[in-house]
Design a protein around this motif. Structure first.
Motif, PDB file in Angstrom:
ATOM      1  N   HIS A  45       0.822  -1.207   0.000  1.00  0.00           N
ATOM      2  CA  HIS A  45       0.000   0.000   0.000  1.00  0.00           C
ATOM      3  C   HIS A  45       0.858   1.261   0.000  1.00  0.00           C
ATOM      4  CE1 HIS A  45      -2.421   3.051   2.415  1.00  0.00           C
ATOM      5  NE2 HIS A  45      -2.965   3.041   1.226  1.00  0.00           N
ATOM      6  N   ARG A  46       1.675   1.433   1.038  1.00  0.00           N
ATOM      7  CA  ARG A  46       2.517   2.631   1.150  1.00  0.00           C
ATOM      8  C   ARG A  46       3.959   2.319   1.533  1.00  0.00           C
ATOM      9  NH1 ARG A  46      -0.992   7.461   2.062  1.00  0.00           N
ATOM     10  NH2 ARG A  46      -2.588   7.020   0.520  1.00  0.00           N
ATOM     11  N   GLU A  47       4.389   1.073   1.309  1.00  0.00           N
ATOM     12  CA  GLU A  47       5.777   0.657   1.532  1.00  0.00           C
ATOM     13  C   GLU A  47       6.219   0.714   2.996  1.00  0.00           C
ATOM     14  OE1 GLU A  47       7.924  -0.617  -0.883  1.00  0.00           O
ATOM     15  OE2 GLU A  47       6.088  -0.629  -2.074  1.00  0.00           O
ATOM     16  N   HIS A  48       5.284   0.608   3.923  1.00  0.00           N
ATOM     17  CA  HIS A  48       5.642   0.606   5.344  1.00  0.00           C
ATOM     18  C   HIS A  48       6.295  -0.730   5.698  1.00  0.00           C
ATOM     19  CE1 HIS A  48       5.378   2.217   9.391  1.00  0.00           C
ATOM     20  NE2 HIS A  48       5.028   1.018   9.800  1.00  0.00           N
ATOM     21  N   PRO A  49       7.367  -0.724   6.506  1.00  0.00           N
ATOM     22  CA  PRO A  49       8.015  -1.974   6.904  1.00  0.00           C
ATOM     23  C   PRO A  49       7.056  -2.900   7.655  1.00  0.00           C
ATOM     24  CG  PRO A  49       9.358  -0.077   7.515  1.00  0.00           C
ATOM     25  CD  PRO A  49       8.027   0.445   7.060  1.00  0.00           C
ATOM     26  N   LEU A  50       7.201  -4.197   7.409  1.00  0.00           N
ATOM     27  CA  LEU A  50       6.288  -5.187   8.002  1.00  0.00           C
ATOM     28  C   LEU A  50       6.938  -6.032   9.095  1.00  0.00           C
ATOM     29  CD1 LEU A  50       4.464  -6.384   4.766  1.00  0.00           C
ATOM     30  CD2 LEU A  50       3.598  -4.841   6.546  1.00  0.00           C
ATOM     31  N   GLU A  51       8.180  -5.744   9.478  1.00  0.00           N
ATOM     32  CA  GLU A  51       8.813  -6.599  10.487  1.00  0.00           C
ATOM     33  C   GLU A  51       8.104  -6.549  11.836  1.00  0.00           C
ATOM     34  OE1 GLU A  51      11.206  -2.793  10.468  1.00  0.00           O
ATOM     35  OE2 GLU A  51      10.831  -4.263   8.916  1.00  0.00           O
ATOM     36  N   ASN A  52       7.357  -5.498  12.118  1.00  0.00           N
ATOM     37  CA  ASN A  52       6.612  -5.414  13.377  1.00  0.00           C
ATOM     38  C   ASN A  52       5.104  -5.574  13.184  1.00  0.00           C
ATOM     39  OD1 ASN A  52       8.904  -4.944  15.018  1.00  0.00           O
ATOM     40  ND2 ASN A  52       8.960  -2.848  14.276  1.00  0.00           N
ATOM     41  N   ALA A  53       4.716  -6.072  12.023  1.00  0.00           N
ATOM     42  CA  ALA A  53       3.288  -6.253  11.736  1.00  0.00           C
ATOM     43  C   ALA A  53       2.692  -7.316  12.659  1.00  0.00           C
ATOM     44  CB  ALA A  53       3.093  -6.659  10.282  1.00  0.00           C
ATOM     45  N   ARG A  54       1.458  -7.110  13.024  1.00  0.00           N
ATOM     46  CA  ARG A  54       0.734  -8.070  13.854  1.00  0.00           C
ATOM     47  C   ARG A  54       0.283  -9.229  12.974  1.00  0.00           C
ATOM     48  NH1 ARG A  54      -4.905  -6.885  16.739  1.00  0.00           N
ATOM     49  NH2 ARG A  54      -5.446  -6.952  14.563  1.00  0.00           N
ATOM     50  N   ILE A  55       0.393 -10.434  13.519  1.00  0.00           N
ATOM     51  CA  ILE A  55      -0.075 -11.631  12.826  1.00  0.00           C
ATOM     52  C   ILE A  55      -1.119 -12.305  13.700  1.00  0.00           C
ATOM     53  CG2 ILE A  55       0.555 -13.894  11.924  1.00  0.00           C
ATOM     54  CD1 ILE A  55       3.345 -12.758  11.404  1.00  0.00           C
ATOM     55  N   GLU A  56      -2.252 -12.620  13.082  1.00  0.00           N
ATOM     56  CA  GLU A  56      -3.342 -13.243  13.823  1.00  0.00           C
ATOM     57  C   GLU A  56      -4.155 -14.111  12.880  1.00  0.00           C
ATOM     58  OE1 GLU A  56      -6.796 -10.873  15.630  1.00  0.00           O
ATOM     59  OE2 GLU A  56      -5.201 -10.816  17.144  1.00  0.00           O
ATOM     60  N   HIS A  57      -4.350 -15.362  13.228  1.00  0.00           N
ATOM     61  CA  HIS A  57      -5.179 -16.288  12.445  1.00  0.00           C
ATOM     62  C   HIS A  57      -4.753 -16.349  10.976  1.00  0.00           C
ATOM     63  CE1 HIS A  57      -7.685 -16.457  15.970  1.00  0.00           C
ATOM     64  NE2 HIS A  57      -7.910 -15.173  15.903  1.00  0.00           N
ATOM     65  N   GLY A  58      -3.442 -16.402  10.738  1.00  0.00           N
ATOM     66  CA  GLY A  58      -2.943 -16.514   9.371  1.00  0.00           C
ATOM     67  C   GLY A  58      -3.005 -15.231   8.563  1.00  0.00           C
ATOM     68  N   MET A  59      -3.292 -14.114   9.238  1.00  0.00           N
ATOM     69  CA  MET A  59      -3.354 -12.812   8.569  1.00  0.00           C
ATOM     70  C   MET A  59      -2.272 -11.903   9.128  1.00  0.00           C
ATOM     71  SD  MET A  59      -7.402 -11.904   8.477  1.00  0.00           S
ATOM     72  CE  MET A  59      -7.528 -12.008  10.247  1.00  0.00           C
ATOM     73  N   LEU A  60      -1.660 -11.139   8.252  1.00  0.00           N
ATOM     74  CA  LEU A  60      -0.680 -10.136   8.641  1.00  0.00           C
ATOM     75  C   LEU A  60      -1.339  -8.778   8.494  1.00  0.00           C
ATOM     76  CD1 LEU A  60       2.995  -9.931   7.961  1.00  0.00           C
ATOM     77  CD2 LEU A  60       1.591  -8.122   6.993  1.00  0.00           C
ATOM     78  N   GLU A  61      -1.197  -7.927   9.520  1.00  0.00           N
ATOM     79  CA  GLU A  61      -1.798  -6.594   9.473  1.00  0.00           C
ATOM     80  C   GLU A  61      -0.703  -5.541   9.508  1.00  0.00           C
ATOM     81  OE1 GLU A  61      -5.540  -5.400  11.615  1.00  0.00           O
ATOM     82  OE2 GLU A  61      -4.064  -4.225  12.744  1.00  0.00           O
ATOM     83  N   CYS A  62      -0.665  -4.704   8.481  1.00  0.00           N
ATOM     84  CA  CYS A  62       0.303  -3.620   8.418  1.00  0.00           C
ATOM     85  C   CYS A  62       0.038  -2.637   9.563  1.00  0.00           C
ATOM     86  CB  CYS A  62       0.204  -2.901   7.070  1.00  0.00           C
ATOM     87  SG  CYS A  62       1.346  -1.490   6.947  1.00  0.00           S
ATOM     88  N   PRO A  63       1.074  -2.272  10.324  1.00  0.00           N
ATOM     89  CA  PRO A  63       0.860  -1.373  11.456  1.00  0.00           C
ATOM     90  C   PRO A  63       0.506   0.063  11.071  1.00  0.00           C
ATOM     91  CG  PRO A  63       3.172  -2.045  11.325  1.00  0.00           C
ATOM     92  CD  PRO A  63       2.438  -2.756  10.243  1.00  0.00           C
ATOM     93  N   LEU A  64       0.740   0.473   9.831  1.00  0.00           N
ATOM     94  CA  LEU A  64       0.489   1.866   9.455  1.00  0.00           C
ATOM     95  C   LEU A  64      -0.988   2.150   9.182  1.00  0.00           C
ATOM     96  CD1 LEU A  64       1.725   4.628   8.919  1.00  0.00           C
ATOM     97  CD2 LEU A  64       2.087   3.935   6.552  1.00  0.00           C
ATOM     98  N   HIS A  65      -1.585   1.453   8.222  1.00  0.00           N
ATOM     99  CA  HIS A  65      -2.989   1.701   7.856  1.00  0.00           C
ATOM    100  C   HIS A  65      -3.891   0.492   8.054  1.00  0.00           C
ATOM    101  CE1 HIS A  65      -0.979   4.950   5.418  1.00  0.00           C
ATOM    102  NE2 HIS A  65      -1.845   5.620   6.145  1.00  0.00           N
ATOM    103  N   HIS A  66      -3.358  -0.548   8.683  1.00  0.00           N
ATOM    104  CA  HIS A  66      -4.133  -1.733   9.061  1.00  0.00           C
ATOM    105  C   HIS A  66      -4.666  -2.533   7.885  1.00  0.00           C
ATOM    106  CE1 HIS A  66      -3.599  -0.218  13.059  1.00  0.00           C
ATOM    107  NE2 HIS A  66      -4.100   0.944  12.666  1.00  0.00           N
ATOM    108  N   TYR A  67      -3.951  -2.502   6.776  1.00  0.00           N
ATOM    109  CA  TYR A  67      -4.285  -3.392   5.668  1.00  0.00           C
ATOM    110  C   TYR A  67      -3.970  -4.812   6.118  1.00  0.00           C
ATOM    111  CZ  TYR A  67      -5.004   0.231   2.152  1.00  0.00           C
ATOM    112  OH  TYR A  67      -5.497   1.273   1.421  1.00  0.00           O
ATOM    113  N   ARG A  68      -4.815  -5.753   5.720  1.00  0.00           N
ATOM    114  CA  ARG A  68      -4.597  -7.153   6.106  1.00  0.00           C
ATOM    115  C   ARG A  68      -4.379  -8.019   4.877  1.00  0.00           C
ATOM    116  NH1 ARG A  68      -8.909  -8.366  10.949  1.00  0.00           N
ATOM    117  NH2 ARG A  68      -7.946  -6.939  12.439  1.00  0.00           N
TER     118      ARG A  68
END
Length: 105
Positions: A45-68
């Motif tokens: 979406h906006r090239e935000h780093p994903l190393e700290n993204a939340r993972i839940e139930h097989g989904m990764l959520e970008c910490p910036l805009h919450h894209y899953r």
């Protein structure tokens, strides 16, 4: 194609995250709930780093805009703003006691 090892299996654990770079190819190897995934390290979406993204139930959520995104295939599951492309994923290859990927010769 040649096998490029990324990590020894003994080093993997839930919460594991590590960046790799091979020429122009940037990758993020991670493990969650016993499953190992290889994805691009920035949100499409906006090239935000994903190393700290939340993972839940097989989904990764970008910490910036919450894209899953689905970790299995990178499919966009939820967009909070405009839509974007799917997250790039790569198939992992297991060889002996290592996990890696296949790169062109």
């Amino acid at each position: 194609m040649r096998f490029q090892p990324l990590e020894k299996l003994i080093n993997l654990h839930d919460g594991y995250r590590r960046h790799f770079r091979f020429d122009a190819l940037a990758l993020l190897l991670l493990q969650d709930q016993g499953e190992v995934y290889l994805i691009e390290p920035r949100c499409p979406h906006r090239e935000h780093p994903l190393e700290n993204a939340r993972i839940e139930h097989g989904m990764l959520e970008c910490p910036l805009h919450h894209y899953r995104f689905a970790l299995t295939d990178g499919r966009l599951l939820r967009a909070s703003e405009e839509s974007c492309r799917n997250l790039k994923t790569w198939a992992l290859v297991y060889e002996g006691n290592e996990v890696g990927l296949l790169l062109p010769d």
